[in-house]
Design a protein around this motif. Structure first.
Motif, PDB file in Angstrom:
ATOM      1  N   LEU A  38     -17.269  25.229  23.791  1.00  0.00           N
ATOM      2  CA  LEU A  38     -16.907  24.935  22.405  1.00  0.00           C
ATOM      3  C   LEU A  38     -18.061  24.146  21.799  1.00  0.00           C
ATOM      4  O   LEU A  38     -18.434  23.086  22.317  1.00  0.00           O
ATOM      5  N   SER A  39     -18.675  24.701  20.742  1.00  0.00           N
ATOM      6  CA  SER A  39     -19.809  24.030  20.111  1.00  0.00           C
ATOM      7  C   SER A  39     -19.631  24.024  18.600  1.00  0.00           C
ATOM      8  O   SER A  39     -18.575  24.428  18.088  1.00  0.00           O
ATOM      9  N   ASP A  40     -20.648  23.556  17.896  1.00  0.00           N
ATOM     10  CA  ASP A  40     -20.591  23.527  16.430  1.00  0.00           C
ATOM     11  C   ASP A  40     -22.017  23.556  15.906  1.00  0.00           C
ATOM     12  O   ASP A  40     -22.968  23.521  16.678  1.00  0.00           O
ATOM     13  N   LEU A  57     -29.040  19.499  20.772  1.00  0.00           N
ATOM     14  CA  LEU A  57     -27.745  19.475  21.465  1.00  0.00           C
ATOM     15  C   LEU A  57     -27.419  18.021  21.797  1.00  0.00           C
ATOM     16  O   LEU A  57     -28.295  17.276  22.238  1.00  0.00           O
ATOM     17  N   THR A  58     -26.155  17.618  21.582  1.00  0.00           N
ATOM     18  CA  THR A  58     -25.758  16.236  21.896  1.00  0.00           C
ATOM     19  C   THR A  58     -24.533  16.244  22.836  1.00  0.00           C
ATOM     20  O   THR A  58     -23.453  15.806  22.438  1.00  0.00           O
ATOM     21  N   GLY A  74     -11.369  21.804  31.273  1.00  0.00           N
ATOM     22  CA  GLY A  74     -11.924  23.111  31.668  1.00  0.00           C
ATOM     23  C   GLY A  74     -12.716  23.806  30.565  1.00  0.00           C
ATOM     24  O   GLY A  74     -13.360  24.825  30.792  1.00  0.00           O
ATOM     25  N   VAL A  75     -12.674  23.249  29.342  1.00  0.00           N
ATOM     26  CA  VAL A  75     -13.503  23.796  28.252  1.00  0.00           C
ATOM     27  C   VAL A  75     -14.709  22.867  28.089  1.00  0.00           C
ATOM     28  O   VAL A  75     -14.571  21.646  28.108  1.00  0.00           O
ATOM     29  N   THR A 117     -20.764  16.081  30.554  1.00  0.00           N
ATOM     30  CA  THR A 117     -20.780  17.541  30.375  1.00  0.00           C
ATOM     31  C   THR A 117     -21.464  18.260  31.538  1.00  0.00           C
ATOM     32  O   THR A 117     -22.503  17.808  32.041  1.00  0.00           O
ATOM     33  N   ASP A 118     -20.908  19.403  31.937  1.00  0.00           N
ATOM     34  CA  ASP A 118     -21.442  20.234  33.011  1.00  0.00           C
ATOM     35  C   ASP A 118     -22.869  20.697  32.650  1.00  0.00           C
ATOM     36  O   ASP A 118     -23.057  21.402  31.645  1.00  0.00           O
ATOM     37  N   PRO A 119     -23.881  20.333  33.461  1.00  0.00           N
ATOM     38  CA  PRO A 119     -25.275  20.689  33.135  1.00  0.00           C
ATOM     39  C   PRO A 119     -25.501  22.201  33.040  1.00  0.00           C
ATOM     40  O   PRO A 119     -26.347  22.651  32.271  1.00  0.00           O
TER      41      PRO A 119
END
Ligand SMILES: NC(=O)c1ccc[n+]([C@@H]2O[C@H](COP(=O)([O-])OP(=O)(O)OC[C@H]3O[C@@H](n4cnc5c(N)ncnc54)[C@H](O)[C@@H]3O)[C@@H](O)[C@H]2O)c1
Ligand SMILES: O=C(O)C(=O)C[C@]1(C(=O)O)C=C[C@@H](O)C=C1
Length: 305
Positions: A95-97, A148-149, A116-117, A154-156
């Motif tokens: 999920l990004s923006d 990207l922030t 999981g997201v 967060t999963d690398p």
């Protein structure tokens, strides 16, 4: 370039959403591109342009089964959209923006992200003063930065995947802390827009005094301000409401520096004026030397170094 995501959902199909779709198609990055707008007129227009495989006025229907979901609406809409789509996000999805502020996005969207997201906020530093589904083009992100922030936990691997995605759209990618992003963008983008809105508003107010001559003789510098001041009012209202702290900090410094210039003019202090103007001319030339002014009307026409 091969397919990176089987389905990408773009919530918002204006300048940024439609440009992402065009650029994804150019590079063959998505098996299926789904688009959403809350207005049926916008969906109809997007259908006419033809950059999406499916279009919806229902955000949850749009994101169903998507491997990548990107919020491309004004940042003030993100919280309600995140709440609406959270229950249907696919486990393992990113999920990004594309929002122009990042701290507020983490504050507003973060709490709704299901286990999981992978939530990875992003900001392409590329745009124009145009908006809507007809404004987009595939080359918008070419050679531009995308920041990207990701929150610390967060999963690398997910971050690496989104980085590769933006690189395939044509961007150079940098990972940054959200707070730093907001301060840097306040000075490089947000306050310059506020200055443009303000100077064009002041000129318009002065029209009575100058009998229409401000607009009539507008050329060069003022014209450049009017381009910036033509940017989307909703998008920019939301940026200022959501990057309040950094914008006010930069405006404080800006006001002090402006007062110093005012004093130099009043007291005939040419040295202060000349030294600043020489310093800023060197900055412009370093931007040209770095090949970073592809948006300039003079780009490629040998603007003087
Ligand atoms: N324009 C730029 O220069 C630029 C550059 C980088 C990032 N951004 C960011 O990207 C995002 C989109 O900007 P854009 O220039 O594509 O804007 P735009 O106005 O061209 O498109 C916005 C889209 O959001 C939809 N939308 C508007 N209000 C909505 C609401 N209340 N609910 C649901 N959908 C709504 C519109 O229908 C449209 O599809 C913003 O968050 C902006 O900060 C913009
Ligand atoms: O080139 C323009 O017209 C822009 O305003 C683009 C611009 C910027 O200020 O650089 C505007 C907002 C974004 O968040 C990113 C890019």
């Amino acid at each position: 370039m091969s397919e990176m995501f089987a389905k990408v959902a773009l919530l918002g199909v204006g300048l940024i959403g439609s440009s992402m779709a065009h650029a994804m198609r150019r590079a063959g990055l998505a098996g299926h591109i789904a688009g959403y707008s809350h207005r049926i007129e916008t969906v109809d227009l997007a259908r006419t342009v033809g950059f999406a495989d499916s279009l919806y006025t229902d955000a949850a229907a749009c994101v169903k089964d998507a491997d990548l979901v990107v919020l491309c609406t004004p940042v003030g809409t993100f919280k309600a959209l995140a709440e609406e789509i959270a229950p249907v996000l696919k486990p393992g999805a990113i999920l990004s923006d594309a929002g122009s502020v990042k701290g507020a996005v983490i504050r507003d969207v973060g709490p709704f992200v299901p286990e999981g997201v992978h939530f990875i906020p992003a900001h392409p530093i590329a745009g124009t003063e145009q908006s809507g589904p007809t404004a987009g083009f595939a080359e918008l992100f070419d050679g531009r930065w995308c920041i990207l922030t990701p929150p610390e936990e967060t999963d690398p691997q997910a971050v690496a995947k989104l980085k590769a995605f933006w690189e395939a759209l044509g961007s150079n990618v940098e990972v940054m802390d959200a707070h730093r992003h907001d301060l840097v963008l306040a000075i490089t983008s947000h306050v310059p827009h506020l200055i443009a809105y303000n100077i064009v508003g002041t000129a318009d107010d002065l029209e009575n005094v100058t009998e229409g001559e401000v607009i009539k003789y507008s050329a060069g510098g003022f014209r450049d301000f009017t381009r910036i001041a033509a940017s989307d009012p909703t998008m920019w209202r939301d940026i200022f409401l959501n990057n309040k702290e950094a914008v006010l900090e930069v405006l404080g410094r800006f006001g002090e520096d402006l007062s110093a210039l005012q004093r130099a003019i009043r007291w005939g202090d040419g040295e202060t004026l000349y030294n600043l103007f020489a310093r800023t001319r060197a900055i412009r030339r370093s931007i040209i030397d770095a090949g970073q002014d592809t948006a300039s009307p003079n780009f490629g026409r040998g603007e003087k170094k």
